[in-house]
Design a protein around this motif. Structure first.
Motif, PDB file in Angstrom:
ATOM      1  N   TYR A 156      -2.696   8.024  -2.484  1.00  0.00           N
ATOM      2  CA  TYR A 156      -3.821   7.140  -2.231  1.00  0.00           C
ATOM      3  C   TYR A 156      -4.756   7.801  -1.226  1.00  0.00           C
ATOM      4  O   TYR A 156      -4.388   8.750  -0.531  1.00  0.00           O
ATOM      5  CB  TYR A 156      -3.369   5.764  -1.734  1.00  0.00           C
ATOM      6  N   ASP A 169       2.515   3.278  -3.107  1.00  0.00           N
ATOM      7  CA  ASP A 169       1.816   4.218  -3.979  1.00  0.00           C
ATOM      8  C   ASP A 169       2.209   5.657  -3.646  1.00  0.00           C
ATOM      9  O   ASP A 169       2.295   6.027  -2.475  1.00  0.00           O
ATOM     10  CB  ASP A 169       0.298   4.059  -3.818  1.00  0.00           C
ATOM     11  N   ILE A 176      -6.053   6.561  -8.755  1.00  0.00           N
ATOM     12  CA  ILE A 176      -5.669   6.738  -7.348  1.00  0.00           C
ATOM     13  C   ILE A 176      -6.261   5.595  -6.524  1.00  0.00           C
ATOM     14  O   ILE A 176      -7.483   5.427  -6.500  1.00  0.00           O
ATOM     15  CB  ILE A 176      -6.173   8.091  -6.806  1.00  0.00           C
ATOM     16  N   PRO A 177      -5.427   4.813  -5.853  1.00  0.00           N
ATOM     17  CA  PRO A 177      -5.963   3.751  -4.998  1.00  0.00           C
ATOM     18  C   PRO A 177      -6.811   4.339  -3.864  1.00  0.00           C
ATOM     19  O   PRO A 177      -6.453   5.359  -3.270  1.00  0.00           O
ATOM     20  CB  PRO A 177      -4.706   3.064  -4.441  1.00  0.00           C
ATOM     21  N   TYR A 223      -8.704   3.046  -0.298  1.00  0.00           N
ATOM     22  CA  TYR A 223      -8.814   1.960   0.669  1.00  0.00           C
ATOM     23  C   TYR A 223      -9.841   2.340   1.729  1.00  0.00           C
ATOM     24  O   TYR A 223      -9.721   3.379   2.369  1.00  0.00           O
ATOM     25  CB  TYR A 223      -7.464   1.692   1.339  1.00  0.00           C
ATOM     26  N   LYS A 264      -9.709   1.543  -7.442  1.00  0.00           N
ATOM     27  CA  LYS A 264      -8.878   2.550  -8.097  1.00  0.00           C
ATOM     28  C   LYS A 264      -9.765   3.681  -8.600  1.00  0.00           C
ATOM     29  O   LYS A 264     -10.641   3.468  -9.449  1.00  0.00           O
ATOM     30  CB  LYS A 264      -8.119   1.938  -9.278  1.00  0.00           C
ATOM     31  N   TYR A 306      -6.186  11.855   2.451  1.00  0.00           N
ATOM     32  CA  TYR A 306      -5.597  11.768   1.109  1.00  0.00           C
ATOM     33  C   TYR A 306      -4.094  11.977   1.250  1.00  0.00           C
ATOM     34  O   TYR A 306      -3.638  13.012   1.741  1.00  0.00           O
ATOM     35  CB  TYR A 306      -6.237  12.834   0.222  1.00  0.00           C
ATOM     36  N   ILE A 359       0.814  -1.213   0.000  1.00  0.00           N
ATOM     37  CA  ILE A 359       0.000   0.000   0.000  1.00  0.00           C
ATOM     38  C   ILE A 359       0.848   1.264   0.000  1.00  0.00           C
ATOM     39  O   ILE A 359       0.612   2.203  -0.752  1.00  0.00           O
ATOM     40  CB  ILE A 359      -0.971  -0.016   1.202  1.00  0.00           C
ATOM     41  N   SER A 394     -11.064  -2.214  -1.446  1.00  0.00           N
ATOM     42  CA  SER A 394     -10.222  -1.203  -2.095  1.00  0.00           C
ATOM     43  C   SER A 394     -10.575  -1.127  -3.576  1.00  0.00           C
ATOM     44  O   SER A 394     -11.137  -2.073  -4.150  1.00  0.00           O
ATOM     45  CB  SER A 394      -8.742  -1.529  -1.933  1.00  0.00           C
TER      46      SER A 394
END
Length: 529
Positions: A318, A315, A489-490, A492, A357, A330, A312, A355
């Protein structure tokens, strides 16, 4: 946990993100054909008979869950001893034994099977013994299963957790540890938040050993306490806040002064309350949660940390949402670009833990109303009032119902799409007053954002096609516009009722979906049952 010495030491290691996405940059590289220079088998210690394993697990059935892995290890090693040589136990055995002895520090609620039997054998003699050998290998898999792996994915999903973590072969990982036993003591196998919670657990366990804290009795005629109020009641509150570091020292004063107000503010922040510096009934009830219950909560969330992929933090940017905290964060380049309060799903329409994208921002969106809402709310509304659709700025669209763009739209003026089978997304809302409440579980599952325009600006900050002015125009134009992001942008969505923040504070939040008790039961049940 502010103002405690151990907190100061934590601040130096906090990096990357808040709560469960504070991750280590490395993870064990385990592959099927892992090659490493291991100790050669002792020529004076002959391999043992594979049938010995069957009789061992018949004698100690609580270790049977690890039988297949133990067999796989010894087949790989041609049934040579791993933890012993002809002189007795190796260093690796001592390292593993120390970890098993301190496994409660890793938040493990289960007892180590046959620990008393093993201790008696181990202290009796250090000579090579096949039962000792098989105990150690079984304990290795007990340790990796409980401390590194956590409960299996199927059970996680039964509790509504769909964040995936790549599985690891601890059969292969044993090669790594046998070659370098010191790795077992390094904080690299799990995400950083796990180890921060471990430090918090150690502190609370220390408080528990010292007697914890007494419950503060609330009188029936209790009235909230404010600045300049005086009461003998305040003496108990001061003592309580000192124990958790919210107050630096106990002045012994019965006056609600600014110093106490600062401590109350710290406590309220850490427990997700409105920070009004008023000592009300809810604040005291939170103070009355026992240290043992707080310890259990930390252990439960350490388990959830085991379910998170170590990838995680790799990135560059995210978004994370913690449902019990009602908060979105963010992250850009290891820094917090934005924090925002959120509204999550009700207990009847729980926000899914998963999760995705983020691919699109939609300005001035339509709200395509789900069939369940059409059936349960819209159709009954139309039957009662023929003007229901017009009154709610809705219209029929190819047999479905949608709400037109505008300030009355339930999605507000912008939404953020990360395509998923759960039909969950982030969006604005016209119901701004809900963000002023402590408990914010009001949606049908999607996540309402208190700062949607700020989030859009932060996401599009490096996109030459957008300025804050253009974003504002698009949000208020009344014409739906989908904009594909230059880079996905991931996102979660997690569920954590405690975590350590960047300031070294251990935060606790209400278990809004009542999931902690179910997980605690799983963590304490015997595997053989």
């Amino acid at each position: 946990m502010k103002n405690k010495k151990w907190v100061i030491s934590l601040i130096g290691v906090l990096f990357c993100s808040s709560f469960f996405f504070i991750e280590c940059k490395e993870k064990p590289k385990v592959v099927a054909n892992y090659e490493m220079k291991l100790d050669q088998p002792d020529p004076e210690l002959k391999p043992f008979d594979s049938l010995s394993l069957e009789s061992f697990f018949q004698k100690y059935p609580d270790l049977k869950p690890y039988q297949n892995d133990v067999l796989a290890v010894y087949r790989k090693q041609r049934f040579n001893y791993l933890w012993h040589d002809s002189k007795g136990r190796k260093e690796t055995a001592e390292v593993l034994y120390n970890r098993i002895n301190s496994i409660s520090a890793d938040g493990i609620m289960q007892k180590v099977p046959y620990k008393e039997v093993f201790d008696a054998m181990l202290h009796k003699s250090s000579v090579t013994n096949l039962e000792n050998e098989l105990f150690l290998t079984s304990y290795y898999f007990f340790y990796t299963s409980k401390v590194l792996g956590g409960i299996d994915q199927k059970k996680r999903e039964e509790m509504g957790w769909y964040l995936k973590r790549e599985s690891t072969s601890y059969v292969n990982y044993l090669d790594t540890l046998l070659a370098n036993p010191g790795l077992v003591n390094k904080e690299t196998q799990l995400n950083k938040q796990y180890y921060l919670l471990k430090v918090g657990l150690e502190y609370y366990q220390k408080v528990a050993k010292q007697g914890g804290w007494d419950s503060i009795q609330i009188p029936k005629d209790f009235k909230s306490l404010r600045l300049k109020d005086s009461s003998a009641f305040i003496l108990n509150i001061r003592k309580r806040l000192v124990l958790t570091g919210d107050l630096k020292k106990d002045s012994g004063s019965i006056i609600f002064d600014e110093n106490l107000a600062s401590g109350v503010l710290n406590f309220q922040k850490r427990h997700g309350f409105l920070t009004d510096k008023i000592i009300g009934r809810n604040t005291i009830e939170a103070m009355n949660v026992s240290v043992d219950d707080r310890i259990k909560t930390i252990m439960i969330n350490m388990e959830r940390c085991r379910w998170i992929s170590s990838d995680i933090s790799k990135d560059k940017e995210y978004i994370v949402v913690n449902i019990p905290a009602y908060q979105l964060i963010y992250i850009k380049n290891d820094s917090v670009a934005l924090k925002s309060d959120v509204v999550g799903g009700t207990t009847m329409h729980q926000t899914v833990i998963f999760s995705g994208k983020m691919k699109y921002i939609v300005f001035s969106p339509y709200w395509n109303i789900p069939q369940s809402i059409i059936k349960n709310e819209v159709i009954p509304g139309i039957k009662k009032n023929s003007n229901y659709l017009a009154n709610h700025n809705m219209e029929w669209n190819n047999g479905n119902v949608r709400q037109k763009p505008g300030i009355r739209n339930s999605l507000g003026l912008v939404k953020f799409i990360f395509p998923n089978s759960n039909n969950i997304y982030l969006h604005d809302t016209p119901s701004k007053s809900l963000f002023q409440r402590e408990s914010r579980a009001f949606s049908h599952g999607c996540i309402r954002v208190a700062k949607p325009k700020d989030l859009a600006e932060a996401i599009l900050a490096t996109d030459a096609n957008w300025t804050p002015e253009k974003i504002d125009q698009a949000m208020n134009k009344g014409t739906e516009k989908w904009y594909p992001l230059n880079q996905e942008i991931p996102v979660y969505i997690g569920y954590f009722t405690t975590w350590m923040d960047r300031d070294g504070n251990l935060n606790f939040y209400k278990d809004v979906y009542k999931r902690d008790a179910q997980l605690a039961a799983l963590l304490t049940e015997k595997e053989s049952e």
